[in-house]
Write a protein that holds these residues in place. Structure first.
Motif, short mmCIF file in Angstrom:
data_model
loop_
_atom_site.label_atom_id
_atom_site.label_comp_id
_atom_site.label_asym_id
_atom_site.label_seq_id
_atom_site.Cartn_x
_atom_site.Cartn_y
_atom_site.Cartn_z
N GLN A 191 -3.57 8.75 2.57
CA GLN A 191 -3.97 7.34 2.67
C GLN A 191 -4.16 6.97 4.14
O GLN A 191 -3.66 7.64 5.04
N VAL A 192 -4.83 5.88 4.40
CA VAL A 192 -5.05 5.40 5.76
C VAL A 192 -3.71 4.96 6.37
O VAL A 192 -2.94 4.23 5.73
N GLU A 193 -3.46 5.43 7.59
CA GLU A 193 -2.18 5.18 8.25
C GLU A 193 -1.84 3.68 8.34
O GLU A 193 -0.72 3.28 8.02
N PHE B 184 2.33 10.75 6.26
CA PHE B 184 1.62 10.75 4.98
C PHE B 184 0.11 10.65 5.18
O PHE B 184 -0.66 11.23 4.41
N ALA B 185 -0.34 9.93 6.20
CA ALA B 185 -1.78 9.84 6.47
C ALA B 185 -2.35 11.18 6.92
O ALA B 185 -3.52 11.49 6.66
N ALA B 186 -1.54 12.00 7.58
CA ALA B 186 -2.01 13.29 8.10
C ALA B 186 -2.14 14.37 7.03
O ALA B 186 -2.76 15.40 7.27
N VAL B 187 -1.58 14.11 5.86
CA VAL B 187 -1.64 15.10 4.78
C VAL B 187 -3.09 15.30 4.36
O VAL B 187 -3.83 14.34 4.13
N LYS B 188 -3.50 16.54 4.30
CA LYS B 188 -4.85 16.87 3.85
C LYS B 188 -4.85 16.95 2.33
O LYS B 188 -4.13 17.76 1.74
N VAL B 189 -5.61 16.11 1.72
CA VAL B 189 -5.68 16.04 0.26
C VAL B 189 -6.79 16.97 -0.23
O VAL B 189 -7.90 16.92 0.26
N CYS C 136 10.35 10.51 -5.40
CA CYS C 136 9.24 9.80 -6.05
C CYS C 136 7.86 10.24 -5.58
O CYS C 136 6.92 10.26 -6.38
N HIS C 137 7.73 10.56 -4.30
CA HIS C 137 6.40 10.79 -3.73
C HIS C 137 6.11 12.24 -3.32
O HIS C 137 5.00 12.51 -2.88
N GLU C 138 7.09 13.14 -3.45
CA GLU C 138 6.95 14.51 -2.95
C GLU C 138 6.79 14.49 -1.43
O GLU C 138 6.47 13.46 -0.85
N LEU C 139 7.02 15.60 -0.77
CA LEU C 139 6.96 15.65 0.69
C LEU C 139 5.54 15.43 1.20
O LEU C 139 5.33 14.89 2.28
N ASP C 140 4.56 15.80 0.39
CA ASP C 140 3.17 15.62 0.82
C ASP C 140 2.52 14.36 0.26
O ASP C 140 1.33 14.14 0.41
N GLY C 141 3.31 13.53 -0.40
CA GLY C 141 2.78 12.27 -0.93
C GLY C 141 2.02 12.39 -2.22
O GLY C 141 1.40 11.43 -2.67
N SER C 142 2.06 13.57 -2.85
CA SER C 142 1.32 13.78 -4.10
C SER C 142 2.25 13.62 -5.29
O SER C 142 2.68 14.58 -5.90
N SER C 143 2.55 12.40 -5.60
CA SER C 143 3.50 12.08 -6.65
C SER C 143 3.13 12.72 -7.98
O SER C 143 1.97 12.77 -8.36
N GLU D 291 1.28 -1.07 6.74
CA GLU D 291 1.24 -2.46 6.28
C GLU D 291 1.99 -2.64 4.97
O GLU D 291 2.72 -3.62 4.78
N GLN D 292 1.83 -1.71 4.04
CA GLN D 292 2.51 -1.84 2.76
C GLN D 292 4.03 -1.74 2.93
O GLN D 292 4.78 -2.48 2.28
N LEU D 293 4.49 -0.84 3.78
CA LEU D 293 5.93 -0.74 4.03
C LEU D 293 6.46 -2.04 4.65
O LEU D 293 7.54 -2.52 4.28
#
Length: 90
Positions: free
Chosen positions: A38-40, A79-84, A20-27, A45-47
């Motif tokens: 996103q902020v760590e 996911f927070a460490a991913v550079k967008v 759903c989210h890809e390995l880098d979180g870029s769905s 908190e969402q999880l």
């Protein structure tokens, strides 16, 4: 635990999120949000909210039940460490 180890563990655990989210979180799916960069603390908190029923989603509510606090910390850090980056529209 060292930052590098947390990120290594987070990346390994994030393989379960790829569908759903890809390995880098870029769905690439319209029904799954982009979570990379996103902020760590927000991600963690969402999880936790999915885990305790304060936030609901047919898939994430189930997935979060199987996560330990360590898993959540590792995933949020990864996911927070991913550079967008963004490619300008042509």
């Amino acid at each position: 635990m060292q930052v590098d180890e947390v990120l290594h563990q987070g990346k390994a655990k994030a393989r379960a999120c790829v569908t759903c989210h890809e390995l880098d979180g870029s769905s690439q799916r319209p029904d799954a949000p982009h979570i990379g960069g996103q902020v760590e603390s927000y991600l963690a908190e969402q999880l936790h909210r999915y885990q305790n029923g304060k936030r609901e989603h047919p898939v994430m509510s189930i997935v979060a039940q199987g996560l330990s606090d360590r898993d959540i910390e590792d995933l949020a850090a990864w996911f927070a460490a991913v550079k967008v980056t963004r490619t300008p529209a042509e």
